[in-house]
Design a protein around this motif. Structure first.
Motif, PDB file in Angstrom:
ATOM      1  N   MET A  38     -63.211 -97.735  37.633  1.00  0.00           N
ATOM      2  CA  MET A  38     -64.673 -97.746  37.527  1.00  0.00           C
ATOM      3  C   MET A  38     -65.301 -96.455  38.065  1.00  0.00           C
ATOM      4  O   MET A  38     -66.517 -96.355  38.198  1.00  0.00           O
ATOM      5  N   ASN A  39     -64.458 -95.456  38.365  1.00  0.00           N
ATOM      6  CA  ASN A  39     -64.962 -94.314  39.113  1.00  0.00           C
ATOM      7  C   ASN A  39     -64.669 -92.977  38.442  1.00  0.00           C
ATOM      8  O   ASN A  39     -64.521 -91.958  39.104  1.00  0.00           O
ATOM      9  N   TYR A  40     -64.621 -92.957  37.106  1.00  0.00           N
ATOM     10  CA  TYR A  40     -64.295 -91.709  36.431  1.00  0.00           C
ATOM     11  C   TYR A  40     -65.407 -90.662  36.553  1.00  0.00           C
ATOM     12  O   TYR A  40     -65.159 -89.469  36.369  1.00  0.00           O
ATOM     13  N   PHE A  41     -66.638 -91.104  36.847  1.00  0.00           N
ATOM     14  CA  PHE A  41     -67.733 -90.159  37.001  1.00  0.00           C
ATOM     15  C   PHE A  41     -68.036 -89.903  38.477  1.00  0.00           C
ATOM     16  O   PHE A  41     -69.174 -89.654  38.860  1.00  0.00           O
ATOM     17  N   ASP A  42     -67.005 -89.944  39.268  1.00  0.00           N
ATOM     18  CA  ASP A  42     -67.131 -89.610  40.691  1.00  0.00           C
ATOM     19  C   ASP A  42     -67.721 -88.210  40.833  1.00  0.00           C
ATOM     20  O   ASP A  42     -67.321 -87.268  40.141  1.00  0.00           O
ATOM     21  N   ARG A  43     -68.687 -88.056  41.745  1.00  0.00           N
ATOM     22  CA  ARG A  43     -69.402 -86.787  41.897  1.00  0.00           C
ATOM     23  C   ARG A  43     -68.458 -85.625  42.171  1.00  0.00           C
ATOM     24  O   ARG A  43     -68.583 -84.537  41.601  1.00  0.00           O
ATOM     25  N   GLU A  44     -67.475 -85.863  43.051  1.00  0.00           N
ATOM     26  CA  GLU A  44     -66.541 -84.788  43.407  1.00  0.00           C
ATOM     27  C   GLU A  44     -65.733 -84.321  42.199  1.00  0.00           C
ATOM     28  O   GLU A  44     -65.529 -83.124  41.991  1.00  0.00           O
ATOM     29  N   ILE A  45     -65.289 -85.283  41.388  1.00  0.00           N
ATOM     30  CA  ILE A  45     -64.495 -84.938  40.212  1.00  0.00           C
ATOM     31  C   ILE A  45     -65.353 -84.218  39.174  1.00  0.00           C
ATOM     32  O   ILE A  45     -64.940 -83.207  38.588  1.00  0.00           O
ATOM     33  N   VAL A  46     -66.557 -84.726  38.938  1.00  0.00           N
ATOM     34  CA  VAL A  46     -67.458 -84.108  37.955  1.00  0.00           C
ATOM     35  C   VAL A  46     -67.830 -82.685  38.369  1.00  0.00           C
ATOM     36  O   VAL A  46     -67.768 -81.744  37.559  1.00  0.00           O
ATOM     37  N   PHE A  53     -47.716-117.457  33.339  1.00  0.00           N
ATOM     38  CA  PHE A  53     -47.287-116.084  33.081  1.00  0.00           C
ATOM     39  C   PHE A  53     -48.450-115.134  33.348  1.00  0.00           C
ATOM     40  O   PHE A  53     -49.530-115.276  32.755  1.00  0.00           O
ATOM     41  N   ASN A  54     -48.232-114.184  34.243  1.00  0.00           N
ATOM     42  CA  ASN A  54     -49.266-113.222  34.601  1.00  0.00           C
ATOM     43  C   ASN A  54     -48.648-111.845  34.826  1.00  0.00           C
ATOM     44  O   ASN A  54     -47.421-111.706  34.899  1.00  0.00           O
ATOM     45  N   ALA A  55     -49.514-110.844  34.964  1.00  0.00           N
ATOM     46  CA  ALA A  55     -49.066-109.482  35.245  1.00  0.00           C
ATOM     47  C   ALA A  55     -49.910-108.875  36.351  1.00  0.00           C
ATOM     48  O   ALA A  55     -51.118-109.103  36.418  1.00  0.00           O
ATOM     49  N   VAL A  56     -49.267-108.107  37.211  1.00  0.00           N
ATOM     50  CA  VAL A  56     -49.971-107.225  38.132  1.00  0.00           C
ATOM     51  C   VAL A  56     -50.025-105.855  37.469  1.00  0.00           C
ATOM     52  O   VAL A  56     -49.007-105.352  36.976  1.00  0.00           O
ATOM     53  N   CYS A  57     -51.221-105.265  37.449  1.00  0.00           N
ATOM     54  CA  CYS A  57     -51.433-103.996  36.746  1.00  0.00           C
ATOM     55  C   CYS A  57     -51.944-102.962  37.739  1.00  0.00           C
ATOM     56  O   CYS A  57     -53.159-102.759  37.880  1.00  0.00           O
ATOM     57  N   PRO A  58     -51.038-102.297  38.438  1.00  0.00           N
ATOM     58  CA  PRO A  58     -51.469-101.351  39.473  1.00  0.00           C
ATOM     59  C   PRO A  58     -51.848 -99.986  38.914  1.00  0.00           C
ATOM     60  O   PRO A  58     -51.420 -99.592  37.823  1.00  0.00           O
ATOM     61  N   GLY A  59     -52.642 -99.272  39.714  1.00  0.00           N
ATOM     62  CA  GLY A  59     -52.880 -97.871  39.439  1.00  0.00           C
ATOM     63  C   GLY A  59     -51.626 -97.087  39.739  1.00  0.00           C
ATOM     64  O   GLY A  59     -50.538 -97.639  39.928  1.00  0.00           O
ATOM     65  N   LEU A  60     -51.743 -95.785  39.817  1.00  0.00           N
ATOM     66  CA  LEU A  60     -50.563 -94.932  39.990  1.00  0.00           C
ATOM     67  C   LEU A  60     -49.930 -95.145  41.367  1.00  0.00           C
ATOM     68  O   LEU A  60     -50.631 -95.146  42.383  1.00  0.00           O
ATOM     69  N   LEU A  61     -48.616 -95.339  41.371  1.00  0.00           N
ATOM     70  CA  LEU A  61     -47.866 -95.603  42.590  1.00  0.00           C
ATOM     71  C   LEU A  61     -46.851 -94.493  42.841  1.00  0.00           C
ATOM     72  O   LEU A  61     -46.396 -93.828  41.910  1.00  0.00           O
ATOM     73  N   GLU A 101     -55.769 -90.447  43.054  1.00  0.00           N
ATOM     74  CA  GLU A 101     -56.210 -90.634  44.437  1.00  0.00           C
ATOM     75  C   GLU A 101     -57.660 -90.201  44.602  1.00  0.00           C
ATOM     76  O   GLU A 101     -58.451 -90.864  45.281  1.00  0.00           O
ATOM     77  N   LYS A 102     -58.046 -89.100  43.966  1.00  0.00           N
ATOM     78  CA  LYS A 102     -59.429 -88.654  44.040  1.00  0.00           C
ATOM     79  C   LYS A 102     -60.369 -89.621  43.331  1.00  0.00           C
ATOM     80  O   LYS A 102     -61.540 -89.757  43.693  1.00  0.00           O
ATOM     81  N   ALA A 103     -59.853 -90.294  42.291  1.00  0.00           N
ATOM     82  CA  ALA A 103     -60.691 -91.194  41.507  1.00  0.00           C
ATOM     83  C   ALA A 103     -60.871 -92.563  42.155  1.00  0.00           C
ATOM     84  O   ALA A 103     -61.794 -93.300  41.780  1.00  0.00           O
ATOM     85  N   THR A 104     -60.030 -92.921  43.111  1.00  0.00           N
ATOM     86  CA  THR A 104     -60.217 -94.204  43.786  1.00  0.00           C
ATOM     87  C   THR A 104     -61.468 -94.153  44.646  1.00  0.00           C
ATOM     88  O   THR A 104     -61.843 -93.109  45.169  1.00  0.00           O
ATOM     89  N   LEU A 105     -62.125 -95.275  44.790  1.00  0.00           N
ATOM     90  CA  LEU A 105     -63.362 -95.322  45.569  1.00  0.00           C
ATOM     91  C   LEU A 105     -63.144 -94.910  47.013  1.00  0.00           C
ATOM     92  O   LEU A 105     -63.990 -94.272  47.619  1.00  0.00           O
ATOM     93  N   ARG A 106     -62.000 -95.246  47.562  1.00  0.00           N
ATOM     94  CA  ARG A 106     -61.757 -94.985  48.984  1.00  0.00           C
ATOM     95  C   ARG A 106     -61.116 -93.625  49.239  1.00  0.00           C
ATOM     96  O   ARG A 106     -60.857 -93.256  50.372  1.00  0.00           O
ATOM     97  N   LYS A 107     -60.782 -92.892  48.157  1.00  0.00           N
ATOM     98  CA  LYS A 107     -60.137 -91.580  48.261  1.00  0.00           C
ATOM     99  C   LYS A 107     -58.777 -91.665  48.955  1.00  0.00           C
ATOM    100  O   LYS A 107     -58.340 -90.726  49.606  1.00  0.00           O
ATOM    101  N   ARG A 108     -58.121 -92.741  48.766  1.00  0.00           N
ATOM    102  CA  ARG A 108     -56.793 -92.941  49.345  1.00  0.00           C
ATOM    103  C   ARG A 108     -55.946 -93.668  48.313  1.00  0.00           C
ATOM    104  O   ARG A 108     -56.378 -94.673  47.747  1.00  0.00           O
ATOM    105  N   ALA A 109     -54.761 -93.173  48.060  1.00  0.00           N
ATOM    106  CA  ALA A 109     -53.929 -93.704  46.977  1.00  0.00           C
ATOM    107  C   ALA A 109     -53.560 -95.165  47.188  1.00  0.00           C
ATOM    108  O   ALA A 109     -53.493 -95.661  48.322  1.00  0.00           O
ATOM    109  N   LEU A 110     -53.333 -95.823  46.086  1.00  0.00           N
ATOM    110  CA  LEU A 110     -52.845 -97.202  46.132  1.00  0.00           C
ATOM    111  C   LEU A 110     -51.425 -97.215  46.687  1.00  0.00           C
ATOM    112  O   LEU A 110     -50.609 -96.363  46.348  1.00  0.00           O
ATOM    113  N   SER A 111     -51.115 -98.169  47.537  1.00  0.00           N
ATOM    114  CA  SER A 111     -49.752 -98.296  48.053  1.00  0.00           C
ATOM    115  C   SER A 111     -48.984 -99.326  47.226  1.00  0.00           C
ATOM    116  O   SER A 111     -49.568-100.258  46.669  1.00  0.00           O
TER     117      SER A 111
END
Length: 267
Positions: free
Chosen positions: A254-262, A185-193, A212-222
């Motif tokens: 892991m990217n809540y203190f991204d420079r652009e967001i801060v 028994f497992n779970a997939v735990c995605p970011g915002l879709l 999307e801005k908080a992701t490291l790649r600046k591109r939303a999860l699919s």
């Protein structure tokens, strides 16, 4: 090469609503992997959608809010299997009543909380229980959660504690099933879709754009990225993984203190 080793194996997917559903993306990956797909949806309308999108799959209806429906669909699927076993089962079902808009968490209505707990969490436990004799001894059972239940997103509200309960049930199910099987028994735990279900959450678009801005790649999860992880966990290739939550968020957590967001917040 059949890397996932799913070719010819029966996999049941609960929860397809439309082509944007997580369940739909999982079904697409499983179909490409050669699995024998069985879909369980809530209504005849959704069954028509499932048959149109996946004409080769078997489709059954089950509103999991009524436990009797789970028993019925189990028997219907058992008749089709005719002695064969299910190697994978995916639970992609969730519901919350946001019709009243955003409320403070302490003002959550009891009826809304219990309904969401029943459909979004207990249905997973009930399906596992009632389908246990149809599962292969080494089957994989999967559910869909969220990337974190420890962040108080006001617009998501009471669903985060319910997802936390869903995640907690993984280890209890894995333990109880270990008495007679190696079912995992497992779970997939995605970011915002970007799904139609998430669109019903108040203020979701703003949250999605922030994520999307908080992701490291600046591109939303699919949605397909989450589905790929789900297919792996449903496959024998993940045989050593059980009771776990696999976070798929492209580094957002892991990217809540991204420079652009801060910098944007401090202007």
């Amino acid at each position: 090469m059949d890397f996932l080793e799913l070719s010819g194996k029966y996999v049941v997917v609960f929860g397809l609503a439309n082509k944007k559903s997580v369940a739909c993306a999982i079904a697409q990956v499983l179909t490409l992997a050669g699995a024998r797909l069985i879909q369980v949806v809530r209504s005849e309308e959704r069954a028509a959608t499932a048959r149109r999108l996946f004409p080769e799959s078997l489709v059954f209806c089950c509103d999991v809010a009524e436990e009797a429906n789970i028993l019925r669909v189990r028997d219907e699927i058992a008749a089709v299997l005719n002695g064969s076993r299910i190697d994978g089962l995916a639970h992609a079902i969730a519901f919350a009543n946001y019709a009243g808009g955003i409320r403070p968490f302490h003002a959550t209505a009891k009826a809304d909380f219990l309904q969401a707990m029943d459909i979004s969490c207990f249905s997973f436990i009930s399906i596992a229980n009632h389908f246990r004799d149809l599962l292969a001894p080494t089957a994989s059972v999967l559910t869909i959660s969220i990337s974190t239940t420890r962040m108080a997103a006001e617009n998501y509200g009471y669903m985060a504690p319910i997802k936390a309960a869903l995640e907690s049930s993984l280890c209890f199910l894995a333990k109880s099933f270990s008495g007679f099987s190696e079912v995992r028994f497992n779970a997939v735990c995605p970011g915002l879709l970007k799904t139609s279900a998430s669109a019903g959450i108040p203020g979701y678009i703003d949250s999605y754009l922030f994520a999307e801005k908080a992701t490291l790649r600046k591109r939303a999860l699919s949605t397909m990225e989450a589905a790929n992880a789900a297919a792996f966990l449903l496959s024998p290739r993940s045989s050593g993984i059980t009771g776990q939550c696999l976070v798929v968020d492209a580094g957002m957590g892991m990217n809540y203190f991204d420079r652009e967001i801060v910098n944007g917040a401090n202007r």
